[in-house]
Each structure stands twice: as C-alpha cells, then as structure tokens.
Motif scaffolding. Structure first.
Motif, PDB file in Angstrom:
ATOM      1  N   PRO A  17      44.252 -63.407  30.637  1.00 58.51           N
ATOM      2  CA  PRO A  17      43.757 -62.590  29.528  1.00 58.51           C
ATOM      3  C   PRO A  17      43.944 -61.091  29.793  1.00 58.51           C
ATOM      4  O   PRO A  17      44.264 -60.337  28.873  1.00 58.51           O
ATOM      5  CB  PRO A  17      42.275 -62.952  29.428  1.00 58.51           C
ATOM      6  CG  PRO A  17      42.164 -64.306  30.043  1.00 58.51           C
ATOM      7  CD  PRO A  17      43.213 -64.339  31.121  1.00 58.51           C
ATOM      8  N   GLN A  21      45.913 -58.432  27.389  1.00 52.85           N
ATOM      9  CA  GLN A  21      45.337 -57.197  26.854  1.00 52.85           C
ATOM     10  C   GLN A  21      46.163 -55.982  27.264  1.00 52.85           C
ATOM     11  O   GLN A  21      46.363 -55.064  26.461  1.00 52.85           O
ATOM     12  CB  GLN A  21      43.882 -57.043  27.307  1.00 52.85           C
ATOM     13  CG  GLN A  21      42.991 -58.103  26.652  1.00 52.85           C
ATOM     14  CD  GLN A  21      41.529 -57.794  26.760  1.00 52.85           C
ATOM     15  OE1 GLN A  21      41.051 -56.914  26.049  1.00 52.85           O
ATOM     16  NE2 GLN A  21      40.812 -58.506  27.621  1.00 52.85           N
ATOM     17  N   ILE A  24      49.200 -55.879  25.012  1.00 57.63           N
ATOM     18  CA  ILE A  24      48.815 -55.424  23.673  1.00 57.63           C
ATOM     19  C   ILE A  24      48.652 -53.903  23.671  1.00 57.63           C
ATOM     20  O   ILE A  24      49.164 -53.217  22.777  1.00 57.63           O
ATOM     21  CB  ILE A  24      47.525 -56.135  23.202  1.00 57.63           C
ATOM     22  CG1 ILE A  24      47.814 -57.618  22.920  1.00 57.63           C
ATOM     23  CG2 ILE A  24      46.942 -55.449  21.965  1.00 57.63           C
ATOM     24  CD1 ILE A  24      46.567 -58.477  22.755  1.00 57.63           C
ATOM     25  N   ARG A  25      47.950 -53.363  24.664  1.00 60.21           N
ATOM     26  CA  ARG A  25      47.777 -51.904  24.765  1.00 60.21           C
ATOM     27  C   ARG A  25      49.127 -51.205  24.833  1.00 60.21           C
ATOM     28  O   ARG A  25      49.361 -50.207  24.150  1.00 60.21           O
ATOM     29  CB  ARG A  25      46.955 -51.545  26.010  1.00 60.21           C
ATOM     30  CG  ARG A  25      45.480 -51.763  25.853  1.00 60.21           C
ATOM     31  CD  ARG A  25      44.698 -51.164  27.011  1.00 60.21           C
ATOM     32  NE  ARG A  25      45.081 -51.711  28.305  1.00 60.21           N
ATOM     33  CZ  ARG A  25      44.555 -52.804  28.855  1.00 60.21           C
ATOM     34  NH1 ARG A  25      43.627 -53.481  28.226  1.00 60.21           N
ATOM     35  NH2 ARG A  25      44.948 -53.211  30.038  1.00 60.21           N
ATOM     36  N   VAL A 101      45.086 -63.356  23.530  1.00 61.67           N
ATOM     37  CA  VAL A 101      44.194 -63.105  24.659  1.00 61.67           C
ATOM     38  C   VAL A 101      43.479 -64.386  25.094  1.00 61.67           C
ATOM     39  O   VAL A 101      43.348 -64.652  26.287  1.00 61.67           O
ATOM     40  CB  VAL A 101      43.168 -62.000  24.312  1.00 61.67           C
ATOM     41  CG1 VAL A 101      42.114 -61.848  25.408  1.00 61.67           C
ATOM     42  CG2 VAL A 101      43.881 -60.670  24.081  1.00 61.67           C
ATOM     43  N   THR A 113      35.954 -62.902  29.527  1.00 54.95           N
ATOM     44  CA  THR A 113      36.871 -61.868  29.045  1.00 54.95           C
ATOM     45  C   THR A 113      36.316 -61.166  27.816  1.00 54.95           C
ATOM     46  O   THR A 113      36.139 -61.776  26.762  1.00 54.95           O
ATOM     47  CB  THR A 113      38.251 -62.480  28.718  1.00 54.95           C
ATOM     48  OG1 THR A 113      38.767 -63.112  29.887  1.00 54.95           O
ATOM     49  CG2 THR A 113      39.214 -61.409  28.242  1.00 54.95           C
ATOM     50  N   ALA A 115      36.787 -58.448  24.800  1.00 53.65           N
ATOM     51  CA  ALA A 115      37.934 -58.038  23.975  1.00 53.65           C
ATOM     52  C   ALA A 115      38.095 -56.516  24.039  1.00 53.65           C
ATOM     53  O   ALA A 115      37.964 -55.813  23.032  1.00 53.65           O
ATOM     54  CB  ALA A 115      37.751 -58.522  22.542  1.00 53.65           C
ATOM     55  N   ASP A 116      38.403 -56.009  25.220  1.00 57.61           N
ATOM     56  CA  ASP A 116      38.539 -54.566  25.434  1.00 57.61           C
ATOM     57  C   ASP A 116      39.681 -53.960  24.620  1.00 57.61           C
ATOM     58  O   ASP A 116      39.634 -52.787  24.258  1.00 57.61           O
ATOM     59  CB  ASP A 116      38.771 -54.264  26.920  1.00 57.61           C
ATOM     60  CG  ASP A 116      37.595 -54.678  27.779  1.00 57.61           C
ATOM     61  OD1 ASP A 116      36.452 -54.674  27.276  1.00 57.61           O
ATOM     62  OD2 ASP A 116      37.818 -55.010  28.956  1.00 57.61           O
ATOM     63  N   TYR A 117      40.710 -54.746  24.346  1.00 62.63           N
ATOM     64  CA  TYR A 117      41.880 -54.226  23.637  1.00 62.63           C
ATOM     65  C   TYR A 117      41.526 -53.652  22.266  1.00 62.63           C
ATOM     66  O   TYR A 117      42.190 -52.733  21.792  1.00 62.63           O
ATOM     67  CB  TYR A 117      42.966 -55.298  23.511  1.00 62.63           C
ATOM     68  CG  TYR A 117      42.638 -56.399  22.528  1.00 62.63           C
ATOM     69  CD1 TYR A 117      43.063 -56.311  21.203  1.00 62.63           C
ATOM     70  CD2 TYR A 117      41.917 -57.512  22.911  1.00 62.63           C
ATOM     71  CE1 TYR A 117      42.768 -57.310  20.285  1.00 62.63           C
ATOM     72  CE2 TYR A 117      41.620 -58.518  22.004  1.00 62.63           C
ATOM     73  CZ  TYR A 117      42.044 -58.408  20.697  1.00 62.63           C
ATOM     74  OH  TYR A 117      41.753 -59.398  19.792  1.00 62.63           O
ATOM     75  N   GLU A 120      40.462 -50.127  22.839  1.00 61.86           N
ATOM     76  CA  GLU A 120      41.499 -49.393  23.569  1.00 61.86           C
ATOM     77  C   GLU A 120      42.721 -49.061  22.721  1.00 61.86           C
ATOM     78  O   GLU A 120      43.374 -48.050  22.943  1.00 61.86           O
ATOM     79  CB  GLU A 120      41.895 -50.158  24.822  1.00 61.86           C
ATOM     80  CG  GLU A 120      40.775 -50.165  25.861  1.00 61.86           C
ATOM     81  CD  GLU A 120      41.012 -51.134  27.005  1.00 61.86           C
ATOM     82  OE1 GLU A 120      41.989 -51.900  26.966  1.00 61.86           O
ATOM     83  OE2 GLU A 120      40.195 -51.108  27.940  1.00 61.86           O
TER      84      GLU A 120
END
Length: 150
Positions: A17, A21, A24-25, A101, A113, A115-117, A120
């Motif tokens: 994961p 992420q 994705i960033r 993710v 995990t 979902a920081d994305y 961000e």
C-alpha cells in the motif's frame, strides 16, 4: 454469496500500500493544475473493469455517495479483493485510486494503512462535499470489511 464470477482485477499494481500511495503522489505531481488532474482521474476510472449486471444491485450499492457506486468484496483475511465502479467518471477515478491502494491486500495491511494520498495530492481540498462524503463512505466500507475479516 455472489453467483457472478468476479471480473479480473488489475490490483494490486504495486507490492505494498505504501508503494501504491507513493506512485499516486508521483503521478499527480506531474500535472500542473487541477483540470489536468481531474482528466487523469477520469482516465483512471475508465480502466476499472465493469461489474457483472447482477452485482449492480441495491445490495451492493455504496450509500453515502451521491453518485451510484457499487462495490463487492471477495476473498478472506489473507487477500481481500474489492470490485467497484461508479456511474460518474470522476468518482470512478476516485474508486480506482482507493482500489489501487487497498485491493488485493491482506485484511491486516488494509487496516494498518491510512489513506494519506488523499491529502498529499490535494484531493481533500479539491473535492466537492458530496464527493468527499462518498470517498469517506468508500474507504469506510473497505476498512469495515477488512476488520470483519481480520
């Protein structure tokens, strides 16, 4: 139990994961403005495999989202696969990112995990309240299913 065969899932793409992420960033950083990012979301959503018609029922509908979203989870604690699609192009892109993710991971990986994305890449600031609510409902469904399997 679902009688339809699950569509072939393109997930997971990355090994973890965290790698998903990070990818994705990196992808979203490539675009200069939100018009380009929204177009990218639409393009991602088009990559989702369609669901069998018998899965597009009220039973599998995600509530809390203004758009129609259907989601089905298959698997067990070792590997949970999520199959989902929306009638909205942008929402399908949001679904794609979440599945990238979380789908194809263990229940433990999913539960651990965040979902920081979302923050961000700036999604949190650029989604309408109804889309934000729908994304929260999607992530909530995924987490609840992971907890149930753990």
């Amino acid at each position: 139990m679902n009688t339809a065969a699950a569509p072939t899932s393109p997930f997971p793409i990355e090994s973890t994961p965290a790698e998903a992420q990070a990818a994705i960033r990196e992808e979203f950083a490539f675009f200069g403005d939100w018009a380009e990012r929204y177009q990218y979301l639409i393009d991602l959503g088009r990559k989702l495999p369609d669901l069998p018609p018998e899965w597009k029922t009220e039973q599998h509908r995600l509530h809390g989202c203004q758009s129609m979203v259907w989601i089905v989870a298959t698997g067990d604690s070792q590997r949970l696969d999520f199959h989902a699609i929306s009638d909205s192009a942008i929402v399908s892109g949001l679904v794609y990112l979440a599945l990238r993710v979380y789908s194809g991971r263990s229940a433990r990986e999913i539960a651990e995990t965040d979902a920081d994305y979302i923050a961000e890449i700036g999604l949190a600031k650029h989604l309408s309240p109804t889309r934000s609510n729908g994304l929260a409902a999607l992530l909530g469904f995924i987490r609840e299913r992971a907890k149930a399997e753990a």
